[in-house]
Enzyme design. Structure first.
Site, PDB file in Angstrom:
ATOM      1  N   PHE A 152      11.942 -35.527   5.627  1.00  0.00           N
ATOM      2  CA  PHE A 152      12.318 -35.176   6.986  1.00  0.00           C
ATOM      3  C   PHE A 152      13.439 -34.137   6.929  1.00  0.00           C
ATOM      4  CE2 PHE A 152      10.555 -37.782  10.491  1.00  0.00           C
ATOM      5  CZ  PHE A 152       9.614 -38.471   9.755  1.00  0.00           C
ATOM      6  N   PRO A 173      23.405 -39.188  -4.496  1.00  0.00           N
ATOM      7  CA  PRO A 173      22.141 -38.771  -5.141  1.00  0.00           C
ATOM      8  C   PRO A 173      21.120 -38.389  -4.075  1.00  0.00           C
ATOM      9  CG  PRO A 173      22.443 -41.154  -5.278  1.00  0.00           C
ATOM     10  CD  PRO A 173      23.712 -40.597  -4.715  1.00  0.00           C
ATOM     11  N   ASP A 174      20.323 -37.377  -4.354  1.00  0.00           N
ATOM     12  CA  ASP A 174      19.279 -36.974  -3.399  1.00  0.00           C
ATOM     13  C   ASP A 174      17.990 -37.716  -3.759  1.00  0.00           C
ATOM     14  OD1 ASP A 174      17.173 -35.618  -1.999  1.00  0.00           O
ATOM     15  OD2 ASP A 174      18.634 -34.036  -1.580  1.00  0.00           O
ATOM     16  N   ILE A 175      17.644 -38.662  -2.913  1.00  0.00           N
ATOM     17  CA  ILE A 175      16.511 -39.555  -3.211  1.00  0.00           C
ATOM     18  C   ILE A 175      15.189 -38.793  -3.149  1.00  0.00           C
ATOM     19  CG2 ILE A 175      15.334 -41.660  -2.421  1.00  0.00           C
ATOM     20  CD1 ILE A 175      18.274 -42.260  -1.148  1.00  0.00           C
ATOM     21  N   ALA A 201      14.823 -41.577   5.905  1.00  0.00           N
ATOM     22  CA  ALA A 201      16.219 -42.014   6.077  1.00  0.00           C
ATOM     23  C   ALA A 201      17.147 -40.819   6.257  1.00  0.00           C
ATOM     24  CB  ALA A 201      16.656 -42.822   4.857  1.00  0.00           C
ATOM     25  N   ASN A 258      26.121 -42.251   9.881  1.00  0.00           N
ATOM     26  CA  ASN A 258      25.606 -41.309  10.882  1.00  0.00           C
ATOM     27  C   ASN A 258      24.855 -42.074  11.970  1.00  0.00           C
ATOM     28  OD1 ASN A 258      22.668 -41.439  10.156  1.00  0.00           O
ATOM     29  ND2 ASN A 258      23.504 -40.758   8.201  1.00  0.00           N
ATOM     30  N   ASP A 287      25.009 -37.269   2.911  1.00  0.00           N
ATOM     31  CA  ASP A 287      24.972 -36.272   1.837  1.00  0.00           C
ATOM     32  C   ASP A 287      26.180 -36.392   0.926  1.00  0.00           C
ATOM     33  OD1 ASP A 287      22.536 -35.039   2.449  1.00  0.00           O
ATOM     34  OD2 ASP A 287      23.472 -34.055   4.163  1.00  0.00           O
ATOM     35  N   LYS A 307      13.628 -26.277   2.844  1.00  0.00           N
ATOM     36  CA  LYS A 307      13.810 -27.650   2.337  1.00  0.00           C
ATOM     37  C   LYS A 307      12.589 -28.093   1.529  1.00  0.00           C
ATOM     38  CE  LYS A 307      16.844 -29.658   4.592  1.00  0.00           C
ATOM     39  NZ  LYS A 307      17.654 -30.219   5.644  1.00  0.00           N
TER      40      LYS A 307
END
Ligand code: C5P
Length: 413
Positions: free
Chosen positions: A324, A304-306, A272, A208, A276, A338
């Site tokens: 963020f 993985p969602d850190i 970061a 991205n 996704d 979120k």
């Protein structure tokens, strides 16, 4: 930040004296007051006129000036300032300081002072390494003089080695450190920054447009507040911030592994722009267009969602976890949801994509506009430099940790 602070800057002879002009400008920009002494050597490189124009104060060059000495100039200068900075500090002035020689206004003021002194050496590497200079430096450090630099690099004389004067920004940081306590000392912080690249084959990836600027600025601001910072960065074209342990990774999985290894920390900021999804299969060889008449199709799986993993870590959840949210619409609602979904404490949300004029709103820009969201409140931070956003965030962190307000001016806001 340096409001009401009086600095006496002694500029001795050396080609890097030109950098001292920038230092004067930086001290003034930070609202400090600066008075200068220019030695005879210093006068060979920069003029009293440029020094006085920039500092806005009289420049002292002569011990035997009748007007100045009628008011005991050297004693007054040595007492009425809060800090003395010698930059550049030549081998000669360092030797004079170490041996108590007082034969001009600079060395006499240094001998007469009861104030703290910072020296910023600048000289040829052989002169720096000479036992005489090294012993003089040792003597001065033992007496409590603070040393900044010298740095390694190419010298004006063409030689390379240790001897370059530190950059004005770094000298300014040392001056600020002298005046202000480090509010985050003994705090460990983890910051993620930049994009991640998820490989399709050895040459292609999903990525991205994140530049990493915001995360790097946060790491810098935390370090300046005294925190011990680990920065886990995806591919970004930025210099690693000074005194920050920077770990470079490419994929979301590598970022997660590096973050988990960095725990425990008290503060974690996930800035970061993690991919996704990643391609379900990674080809070990470059996918060739000749091999099939059809275009390849990719199927994706989630990375993985850190932020989520760290926010919900059973044994090592940091005291404060900040995420963020990069959004293109309904920013406030998305930020609120979120916060809950990820289980973090604060969210900094920003719009991404192009504005009406076709400029990037956040990615790659040096500026950003932020919606700061906690479970109790939402604040809007106007569009401003990412470095200022970083300092604003660090101020919030300090207030949160110490449970008391911090003056804006102390954080240069
Ligand atoms: O879910 P979304 O990508 O919108 O969430 C953004 C926040 O979550 C950011 O703080 C980002 O750093 C973090 N994140 C993460 N790991 C992911 C995806 C996002 O840490 N795989």
């Amino acid at each position: 930040m340096l409001k009401d602070k009086k600095i006496l800057l002694i500029i001795s002879g050396g080609i890097s004296a030109y950098k001292s002009l920038e230092l004067i400008r930086l001290i003034k920009k930070n609202n400090g007051s600066v008075t200068c002494i220019l030695t005879k050597g210093g006068e060979q490189f920069i003029t009293p006129l440029s020094v006085s124009s920039l500092s806005g104060n009289k420049v002292y060059c002569d011990l035997w000036s009748l007007t100045d000495e009628a008011e005991m100039g050297h004693i007054r200068l040595s007492r009425e300032n809060d800090l003395i900075v010698v930059a550049p500090a030549s081998a000669d002035i360092i030797a004079k300081m170490a041996h108590g020689i007082a034969d001009d206004i600079a060395s006499t003021t240094l001998l007469a002072t009861n104030k703290n002194i910072i020296i910023v050496p600048a000289m040829n590497p052989e002169m720096w390494n000479n036992t005489a200079t090294q012993e003089n430096i040792k003597t001065l450090i033992n007496r409590g003089v603070k040393l900044v630099g010298p740095e390694k690099g190419e010298m004006a004389c063409g030689e390379t080695g240790l001897g370059r004067m530190s950059e004005p920004e770094d000298i300014l940081t040392s001056i600020k450190d002298f005046f202000f306590d480090k509010p985050l000392k003994n705090i460990n912080a983890l910051v993620t920054a930049g994009p991640t690249y998820e490989p399709i084959d050895p040459v292609r990836f999903i990525g991205n447009r994140s530049s990493g600027i915001q995360g790097y600025e946060i790491a810098k601001a935390l370090e300046q507040a005294g925190a011990n910072v680990t920065l886990v960065s995806g591919p970004a074209n930025l210099n690693s911030p000074k005194n920050v342990k920077t770990i470079h990774i490419e994929t979301a999985q590598d970022m997660l592994n590096a973050c988990i290894s960095a725990l425990p920390v008290q503060i974690c900021i996930c800035s970061a722009a993690v991919s996704d999804w990643k391609p379900q299969h990674q080809s070990s060889q470059k996918i060739k267009k000749e091999e099939s008449s059809k275009s390849p199709s990719l199927s994706f799986i989630q990375t993985p969602d850190i932020l989520n993993t760290i926010s919900n870590h059973k044994s090592k959840r940091p005291d404060l976890v900040i995420g963020f949210a990069a959004e293109t619409q309904n920013i406030e609602a998305h930020a609120q949801s979120k916060l809950e979904k990820k289980g973090c404490d604060w969210i900094l949300a920003n719009y991404v994509g192009k504005d009406d004029l076709g400029n990037e709103r956040a990615f790659g820009s040096n500026e950003n506009q932020i919606y700061f969201v906690t479970d109790k409140k939402m604040e809007t931070w106007k569009r401003q430099a990412k470095s200022i956003i970083a300092r604003k965030l660090v101020k919030k962190i300090i207030e949160h940790i110490n449970d008391k307000k911090v003056q804006d001016k102390q954080w240069n806001l």
